[in-house]
Scaffold this motif. Structure first.
Motif, PDB file in Angstrom:
ATOM      1  N   PHE A  74       0.847  -1.300   0.064  1.00  0.00           N
ATOM      2  CA  PHE A  74       0.023   0.010  -0.094  1.00  0.00           C
ATOM      3  C   PHE A  74       0.806   1.230  -0.036  1.00  0.00           C
ATOM      4  O   PHE A  74       0.749   2.161  -0.948  1.00  0.00           O
ATOM      5  CB  PHE A  74      -0.990  -0.215   1.205  1.00  0.00           C
ATOM      6  CG  PHE A  74      -2.173  -1.256   0.817  1.00  0.00           C
ATOM      7  CD1 PHE A  74      -3.130  -0.670   0.522  1.00  0.00           C
ATOM      8  CD2 PHE A  74      -1.896  -2.311   1.637  1.00  0.00           C
ATOM      9  CE1 PHE A  74      -4.389  -1.531   0.411  1.00  0.00           C
ATOM     10  CE2 PHE A  74      -2.994  -3.304   1.438  1.00  0.00           C
ATOM     11  CZ  PHE A  74      -4.198  -2.732   0.892  1.00  0.00           C
TER      12      PHE A  74
ATOM     13  N   SER B  40       2.721   1.548  -3.259  1.00  0.00           N
ATOM     14  CA  SER B  40       1.664   1.893  -4.378  1.00  0.00           C
ATOM     15  C   SER B  40       1.500   3.493  -4.489  1.00  0.00           C
ATOM     16  O   SER B  40       1.395   4.225  -5.388  1.00  0.00           O
ATOM     17  CB  SER B  40       0.416   1.147  -4.388  1.00  0.00           C
ATOM     18  OG  SER B  40       0.689  -0.236  -4.560  1.00  0.00           O
ATOM     19  N   GLU B  41       1.381   3.924  -3.381  1.00  0.00           N
ATOM     20  CA  GLU B  41       1.174   5.353  -3.215  1.00  0.00           C
ATOM     21  C   GLU B  41       2.390   6.207  -3.561  1.00  0.00           C
ATOM     22  O   GLU B  41       2.255   7.117  -4.322  1.00  0.00           O
ATOM     23  CB  GLU B  41       0.970   5.865  -1.751  1.00  0.00           C
ATOM     24  CG  GLU B  41      -0.713   5.402  -0.995  1.00  0.00           C
ATOM     25  CD  GLU B  41      -0.922   6.086  -0.025  1.00  0.00           C
ATOM     26  OE1 GLU B  41      -0.760   7.638   0.160  1.00  0.00           O
ATOM     27  OE2 GLU B  41      -1.634   5.478   1.114  1.00  0.00           O
TER      28      GLU B  41
ATOM     29  N   ILE C 292      -4.966  -8.651  -4.873  1.00  0.00           N
ATOM     30  CA  ILE C 292      -4.709  -7.457  -4.101  1.00  0.00           C
ATOM     31  C   ILE C 292      -4.083  -6.384  -5.056  1.00  0.00           C
ATOM     32  O   ILE C 292      -4.166  -5.251  -5.307  1.00  0.00           O
ATOM     33  CB  ILE C 292      -4.042  -7.510  -2.653  1.00  0.00           C
ATOM     34  CG1 ILE C 292      -4.224  -5.971  -2.185  1.00  0.00           C
ATOM     35  CG2 ILE C 292      -2.661  -8.001  -3.076  1.00  0.00           C
ATOM     36  CD1 ILE C 292      -5.586  -5.603  -1.935  1.00  0.00           C
TER      37      ILE C 292
ATOM     38  N   LEU D  37      -5.301  -2.767  -6.355  1.00  0.00           N
ATOM     39  CA  LEU D  37      -4.557  -1.356  -6.368  1.00  0.00           C
ATOM     40  C   LEU D  37      -4.360  -0.942  -7.667  1.00  0.00           C
ATOM     41  O   LEU D  37      -4.489   0.362  -7.879  1.00  0.00           O
ATOM     42  CB  LEU D  37      -3.459  -1.902  -5.294  1.00  0.00           C
ATOM     43  CG  LEU D  37      -3.626  -2.366  -4.016  1.00  0.00           C
ATOM     44  CD1 LEU D  37      -2.448  -2.337  -3.191  1.00  0.00           C
ATOM     45  CD2 LEU D  37      -4.705  -1.541  -3.369  1.00  0.00           C
ATOM     46  N   THR D  38      -3.734  -1.590  -8.587  1.00  0.00           N
ATOM     47  CA  THR D  38      -3.339  -1.059  -9.814  1.00  0.00           C
ATOM     48  C   THR D  38      -4.460  -0.397 -10.608  1.00  0.00           C
ATOM     49  O   THR D  38      -4.373   0.528 -11.261  1.00  0.00           O
ATOM     50  CB  THR D  38      -2.436  -1.939 -10.529  1.00  0.00           C
ATOM     51  OG1 THR D  38      -3.151  -3.218 -10.820  1.00  0.00           O
ATOM     52  CG2 THR D  38      -0.883  -2.161  -9.899  1.00  0.00           C
TER      53      THR D  38
ATOM     54  N   MET E 282      -5.524   2.691  -9.313  1.00  0.00           N
ATOM     55  CA  MET E 282      -4.481   3.820  -9.550  1.00  0.00           C
ATOM     56  C   MET E 282      -4.927   4.152 -10.907  1.00  0.00           C
ATOM     57  O   MET E 282      -4.648   5.468 -11.453  1.00  0.00           O
ATOM     58  CB  MET E 282      -3.295   3.227  -9.157  1.00  0.00           C
ATOM     59  CG  MET E 282      -2.918   2.835  -7.970  1.00  0.00           C
ATOM     60  SD  MET E 282      -1.536   1.944  -7.665  1.00  0.00           S
ATOM     61  CE  MET E 282      -0.135   2.988  -8.265  1.00  0.00           C
TER      62      MET E 282
ATOM     63  N   LEU F 241      -6.626   8.942  -3.245  1.00  0.00           N
ATOM     64  CA  LEU F 241      -6.189   7.544  -3.267  1.00  0.00           C
ATOM     65  C   LEU F 241      -5.794   6.897  -1.824  1.00  0.00           C
ATOM     66  O   LEU F 241      -6.028   5.743  -1.461  1.00  0.00           O
ATOM     67  CB  LEU F 241      -5.009   7.432  -4.076  1.00  0.00           C
ATOM     68  CG  LEU F 241      -4.234   6.295  -4.408  1.00  0.00           C
ATOM     69  CD1 LEU F 241      -5.087   5.165  -5.222  1.00  0.00           C
ATOM     70  CD2 LEU F 241      -2.769   6.241  -4.517  1.00  0.00           C
TER      71      LEU F 241
ATOM     72  N   PHE G 286      -7.006   3.533  -0.208  1.00  0.00           N
ATOM     73  CA  PHE G 286      -6.176   2.496   0.334  1.00  0.00           C
ATOM     74  C   PHE G 286      -6.459   2.196   1.672  1.00  0.00           C
ATOM     75  O   PHE G 286      -6.659   0.922   2.085  1.00  0.00           O
ATOM     76  CB  PHE G 286      -4.852   3.038   0.090  1.00  0.00           C
ATOM     77  CG  PHE G 286      -4.410   2.836  -1.410  1.00  0.00           C
ATOM     78  CD1 PHE G 286      -5.191   2.298  -2.386  1.00  0.00           C
ATOM     79  CD2 PHE G 286      -3.135   2.939  -1.759  1.00  0.00           C
ATOM     80  CE1 PHE G 286      -4.572   2.141  -3.841  1.00  0.00           C
ATOM     81  CE2 PHE G 286      -2.462   2.676  -2.818  1.00  0.00           C
ATOM     82  CZ  PHE G 286      -3.267   2.240  -4.106  1.00  0.00           C
TER      83      PHE G 286
ATOM     84  N   ILE H  36      -9.453  -0.088   1.933  1.00  0.00           N
ATOM     85  CA  ILE H  36      -9.225  -1.403   1.383  1.00  0.00           C
ATOM     86  C   ILE H  36      -8.464  -2.106   2.292  1.00  0.00           C
ATOM     87  O   ILE H  36      -8.516  -3.423   2.806  1.00  0.00           O
ATOM     88  CB  ILE H  36      -8.681  -1.416   0.102  1.00  0.00           C
ATOM     89  CG1 ILE H  36      -9.540  -0.734  -0.864  1.00  0.00           C
ATOM     90  CG2 ILE H  36      -7.955  -2.815  -0.430  1.00  0.00           C
ATOM     91  CD1 ILE H  36      -8.854  -0.355  -2.282  1.00  0.00           C
ATOM     92  N   LYS H  37      -7.389  -1.432   2.821  1.00  0.00           N
ATOM     93  CA  LYS H  37      -6.387  -2.132   3.659  1.00  0.00           C
ATOM     94  C   LYS H  37      -7.131  -2.566   5.116  1.00  0.00           C
ATOM     95  O   LYS H  37      -6.865  -3.820   5.676  1.00  0.00           O
ATOM     96  CB  LYS H  37      -5.525  -1.066   4.363  1.00  0.00           C
ATOM     97  CG  LYS H  37      -4.216  -1.732   4.862  1.00  0.00           C
ATOM     98  CD  LYS H  37      -3.147  -0.737   5.050  1.00  0.00           C
ATOM     99  CE  LYS H  37      -1.815  -1.470   5.655  1.00  0.00           C
ATOM    100  NZ  LYS H  37      -0.961  -0.362   5.960  1.00  0.00           N
TER     101      LYS H  37
END
Length: 204
Positions: A87, A90-91, A161, A165-166, A169, A190, A194, A197-198
């Motif tokens: 996570f 990804s950020e 996952i 996530l992608t 994004m 975002l 996230f 979701i987390k």
């Protein structure tokens, strides 16, 4: 299609052509890109241009291949520096792409990509990287994720996952690149998504 004759050129000539492409595509829409200006700045003939490329679309692909290499490196570095936190990494990658977009080097290419092609996240991740191990970006990401941080039951869970996530994004990048929404605001959005979701939706 980018032709092999381009890749056979000396590196300094390829770099000169790439600089000319970047200069011409900065802040310009796809239809306004001038091949004549590119060949002039690159110091090549128009005939030579068509020995290397079929059309203007190849220029976009060439820039995006270069960008793919940079994003791949950022993905790996972000995962390593975050201790395998998918996570957090990804950020970092999301913000990296936003910054690159606003720098205008890749701005028009990214906008054109999202406007005129179907961006396939899974195919992007499964492409082989230009590295010694010959692994795809997806394989490298899966190896670097700290599985102790998440409720992961198997390889399929990891791919799910990553895909979630992608895909998220990509949708938010579309809002910045095509809909001209504020990048900082979208980065905050975002982060909130996230977090949900987390931690999940169910009460504990």
């Amino acid at each position: 299609m980018i032709k092999q004759t381009y890749y056979n050129l000396p590196s300094d000539k390829r770099e000169r052509i790439m600089k000319a492409i970047v200069k011409e595509t900065e802040s310009k829409s796809y239809d306004k890109i001038s091949i004549n200006k590119i060949v002039k700045d690159a110091g090549i003939s128009r005939g030579s241009f068509y020995q290397y490329f079929d059309d203007k679309w190849d220029l976009l692909i060439l820039m995006l291949k270069d960008f793919y290499i940079r994003v791949s490196r950022e993905c790996i570095d972000a995962l390593k520096s975050s201790g395998g936190d998918i996570f957090g990494a990804s950020e970092k990658v999301f913000r990296f792409v936003i910054v690159e977009y606003y720098s205008e080097k890749y701005g028009s290419a990214l906008k054109t990509l999202f406007l005129h092609s179907n961006v396939n996240t899974v195919e992007f991740l499964k492409r082989k990287r230009d590295n010694e191990c010959g692994k795809s970006l997806l394989d490298e990401i899966k190896e670097l994720i700290n599985r102790d941080m998440y409720n992961i039951t198997g390889e399929a869970s990891i791919e799910y996952i990553i895909t979630i996530l992608t895909s998220l994004m990509m949708r938010l990048w579309f809002e910045v690149f095509v809909l001209d929404k504020d990048g900082e605001e979208i980065c905050r959005e975002l982060s909130c998504m996230f977090l949900i979701i987390k931690h999940g939706f169910s009460r504990r």
